[in-house]
Write a protein that holds these residues in place. Sequence first.
Motif, mmCIF file in Angstrom:
data_model
loop_
_atom_site.group_PDB
_atom_site.id
_atom_site.type_symbol
_atom_site.label_atom_id
_atom_site.label_comp_id
_atom_site.label_asym_id
_atom_site.label_seq_id
_atom_site.Cartn_x
_atom_site.Cartn_y
_atom_site.Cartn_z
ATOM 1 N N PHE A 1 0.830 -1.209 0.000
ATOM 2 C CA PHE A 1 0.000 0.000 0.000
ATOM 3 C C PHE A 1 0.865 1.260 0.000
ATOM 4 O O PHE A 1 0.674 2.164 -0.814
ATOM 5 C CB PHE A 1 -0.917 -0.003 1.235
ATOM 6 N N VAL A 2 1.817 1.306 0.912
ATOM 7 C CA VAL A 2 2.641 2.518 1.038
ATOM 8 C C VAL A 2 3.529 2.708 -0.187
ATOM 9 O O VAL A 2 3.643 3.819 -0.717
ATOM 10 C CB VAL A 2 3.496 2.481 2.322
ATOM 11 N N ARG B 1 3.069 1.620 -3.242
ATOM 12 C CA ARG B 1 2.261 2.040 -4.399
ATOM 13 C C ARG B 1 1.870 3.506 -4.296
ATOM 14 O O ARG B 1 1.893 4.251 -5.270
ATOM 15 C CB ARG B 1 0.990 1.191 -4.505
ATOM 16 N N LEU B 2 1.535 3.907 -3.070
ATOM 17 C CA LEU B 2 1.122 5.296 -2.854
ATOM 18 C C LEU B 2 2.263 6.260 -3.154
ATOM 19 O O LEU B 2 2.082 7.240 -3.884
ATOM 20 C CB LEU B 2 0.670 5.473 -1.401
ATOM 21 N N MET B 3 3.422 5.969 -2.612
ATOM 22 C CA MET B 3 4.554 6.885 -2.801
ATOM 23 C C MET B 3 5.001 6.897 -4.263
ATOM 24 O O MET B 3 5.387 7.936 -4.791
ATOM 25 C CB MET B 3 5.718 6.504 -1.875
ATOM 26 N N ASP B 4 4.920 5.745 -4.919
ATOM 27 C CA ASP B 4 5.241 5.710 -6.352
ATOM 28 C C ASP B 4 4.261 6.588 -7.132
ATOM 29 O O ASP B 4 4.652 7.316 -8.052
ATOM 30 C CB ASP B 4 5.164 4.270 -6.889
ATOM 31 N N ARG B 5 3.010 6.492 -6.760
ATOM 32 C CA ARG B 5 1.987 7.284 -7.459
ATOM 33 C C ARG B 5 2.210 8.778 -7.226
ATOM 34 O O ARG B 5 2.121 9.589 -8.143
ATOM 35 C CB ARG B 5 0.604 6.874 -6.949
ATOM 36 N N ILE B 6 2.520 9.143 -6.005
ATOM 37 C CA ILE B 6 2.767 10.557 -5.682
ATOM 38 C C ILE B 6 3.956 11.067 -6.482
ATOM 39 O O ILE B 6 3.920 12.159 -7.058
ATOM 40 C CB ILE B 6 3.019 10.726 -4.167
ATOM 41 N N THR B 7 5.005 10.260 -6.542
ATOM 42 C CA THR B 7 6.210 10.650 -7.291
ATOM 43 C C THR B 7 5.874 10.836 -8.766
ATOM 44 O O THR B 7 6.288 11.822 -9.395
ATOM 45 C CB THR B 7 7.288 9.573 -7.131
ATOM 46 N N ALA B 8 5.112 9.885 -9.324
ATOM 47 C CA ALA B 8 4.764 9.947 -10.746
ATOM 48 C C ALA B 8 3.905 11.171 -11.041
ATOM 49 O O ALA B 8 4.121 11.875 -12.028
ATOM 50 C CB ALA B 8 4.030 8.676 -11.151
ATOM 51 N N GLU B 9 2.936 11.454 -10.167
ATOM 52 C CA GLU B 9 2.068 12.614 -10.403
ATOM 53 C C GLU B 9 2.838 13.910 -10.287
ATOM 54 O O GLU B 9 2.590 14.861 -11.036
ATOM 55 C CB GLU B 9 0.887 12.592 -9.417
ATOM 56 N N ARG C 1 5.148 18.612 -13.110
ATOM 57 C CA ARG C 1 6.266 19.514 -13.449
ATOM 58 C C ARG C 1 6.521 19.557 -14.938
ATOM 59 O O ARG C 1 7.011 20.556 -15.464
ATOM 60 C CB ARG C 1 7.540 19.056 -12.727
ATOM 61 N N ASN D 1 -7.140 16.353 -9.987
ATOM 62 C CA ASN D 1 -7.740 16.278 -8.655
ATOM 63 C C ASN D 1 -8.137 17.634 -8.130
ATOM 64 O O ASN D 1 -7.459 18.616 -8.358
ATOM 65 C CB ASN D 1 -6.753 15.668 -7.664
ATOM 66 N N ALA E 1 8.952 7.283 -11.245
ATOM 67 C CA ALA E 1 8.110 6.364 -10.490
ATOM 68 C C ALA E 1 8.813 5.023 -10.343
ATOM 69 O O ALA E 1 9.654 4.651 -11.152
ATOM 70 C CB ALA E 1 6.782 6.184 -11.227
ATOM 71 N N GLY E 2 8.450 4.297 -9.274
ATOM 72 C CA GLY E 2 8.970 2.946 -9.103
ATOM 73 C C GLY E 2 10.258 2.901 -8.321
ATOM 74 O O GLY E 2 10.844 1.838 -8.156
ATOM 75 N N TYR F 1 10.580 4.045 -5.137
ATOM 76 C CA TYR F 1 10.353 4.210 -3.715
ATOM 77 C C TYR F 1 10.753 2.941 -2.972
ATOM 78 O O TYR F 1 10.460 1.842 -3.383
ATOM 79 C CB TYR F 1 8.869 4.509 -3.450
ATOM 80 N N VAL G 1 1.242 8.085 6.868
ATOM 81 C CA VAL G 1 0.468 7.107 6.101
ATOM 82 C C VAL G 1 0.434 5.785 6.840
ATOM 83 O O VAL G 1 -0.623 5.170 6.987
ATOM 84 C CB VAL G 1 1.060 6.919 4.686
ATOM 85 N N MET H 1 -3.102 4.327 7.710
ATOM 86 C CA MET H 1 -3.632 3.631 6.536
ATOM 87 C C MET H 1 -4.680 2.578 6.916
ATOM 88 O O MET H 1 -5.681 2.431 6.203
ATOM 89 C CB MET H 1 -2.503 3.011 5.709
ATOM 90 N N GLN I 1 -6.089 5.270 -1.198
ATOM 91 C CA GLN I 1 -4.904 5.846 -1.856
ATOM 92 C C GLN I 1 -5.188 7.284 -2.295
ATOM 93 O O GLN I 1 -4.371 8.187 -2.105
ATOM 94 C CB GLN I 1 -4.536 5.018 -3.085
ATOM 95 N N VAL J 1 -3.165 10.711 -1.363
ATOM 96 C CA VAL J 1 -2.568 11.552 -2.413
ATOM 97 C C VAL J 1 -3.064 12.995 -2.249
ATOM 98 O O VAL J 1 -2.295 13.950 -2.332
ATOM 99 C CB VAL J 1 -2.935 11.021 -3.814
ATOM 100 N N LYS K 1 -0.925 16.493 -1.315
ATOM 101 C CA LYS K 1 -0.912 17.716 -2.105
ATOM 102 C C LYS K 1 -1.385 18.924 -1.291
ATOM 103 O O LYS K 1 -0.917 20.045 -1.499
ATOM 104 C CB LYS K 1 -1.818 17.561 -3.329
#
Lengths: 144, 204
Positions: free
Chosen positions: A25-26, A28-36, A41, A138, B3-4, B6, B41, B45, B67, B71, B75
Amino acid sequence: MTDQEHDRIDSLMARMEQIDPPDDFVSRLMDRITAEAYEARHRPVSRAGLLYAAVYLLALMALGLFAYRLGIDMAHNGSSSLIVAILGNVQLLREAPGALFSALSASIPWSEAGAVAGDVILISLLTRLILRSSQPGNRAATPR
Amino acid sequence: MRAGFYTAGVGEQRANSPDRSDEDLVRDFVVGDTDAYEALVRRYMKPILNFVYRMIGNRSDADDLAQDVFVQVYKALPRARTDLPFKPWLYVVARNKCLDFLKKKRPIHFSAFDNAETADNPMDNVADPDPLPEELVEQADLQRLLHRAIEALPEKYRVVVSLRYASGLTFAEIGETLSLPENTVKTQFQRAKASLRSSLASLA
């Protein structure tokens, strides 16, 4: 009722299973935050955003011009002096409201004033459009 | 950053550290410490996931929505007031996400929970065709019953019940989350329990 009082419903609900978050869970979340954050940017400026910005600049320049014209005309025809006099002596409004209103309506350059007001409205609208076109998908969270 | 990349680290230790309050972690995160956010988190969570699950009724959607909550918090936190308590605000975000989700989703009918393909049923994961021990069957029935009873509640009561039972918030914390006086929360909770009692009686 206090937090400690317990009845049969509470006992039953206490047996409700708690689900565990998945192990990833964590991550995936942090990967998603990084990607977004990366996408945000590197997001290209939209065509609509550029167009709004160009019109916005023109509207600002026009506002300067209309406001200048309005000020000059009001100084020449005495309406600015009349307004200053009213503000300096508010009693005049009570003593001769009709006469003051007639003098003001005759002296104020309404076309220039309308142009300034219309331009201000246009700038407000363009500000909203520019902000909306630059927003990611969002919504912002509820302000604290 | 791509990404990927972390990897878990300091956040897990901080989440379990009792001397690090939520507000300390928020302050650290706001000045750039991502591990502090990870700690938040990890701390929340499970209760957030359970709250969302009880609100919307579907486990995979609950995972995605939980999730989304984190997110959004990530932000919004840099712009938020760090002097206010974090926990009620987090649940406000979660509640709003759930209500938005429920508005978009079509109504769930009770028959959907009898469908083995859609119900969150512990028995679904069991491959063994032999009969299960009675206790497991009873437990699965109970969970299904509790799940449906909460689903049947009006949204206003479901929020209070989920905050209380699924996330373990006190009445004071629920009041802060819902911007209600504590006594009003207690009254709503009593009404919600009466509703829950009726649902359980009719479903059992």
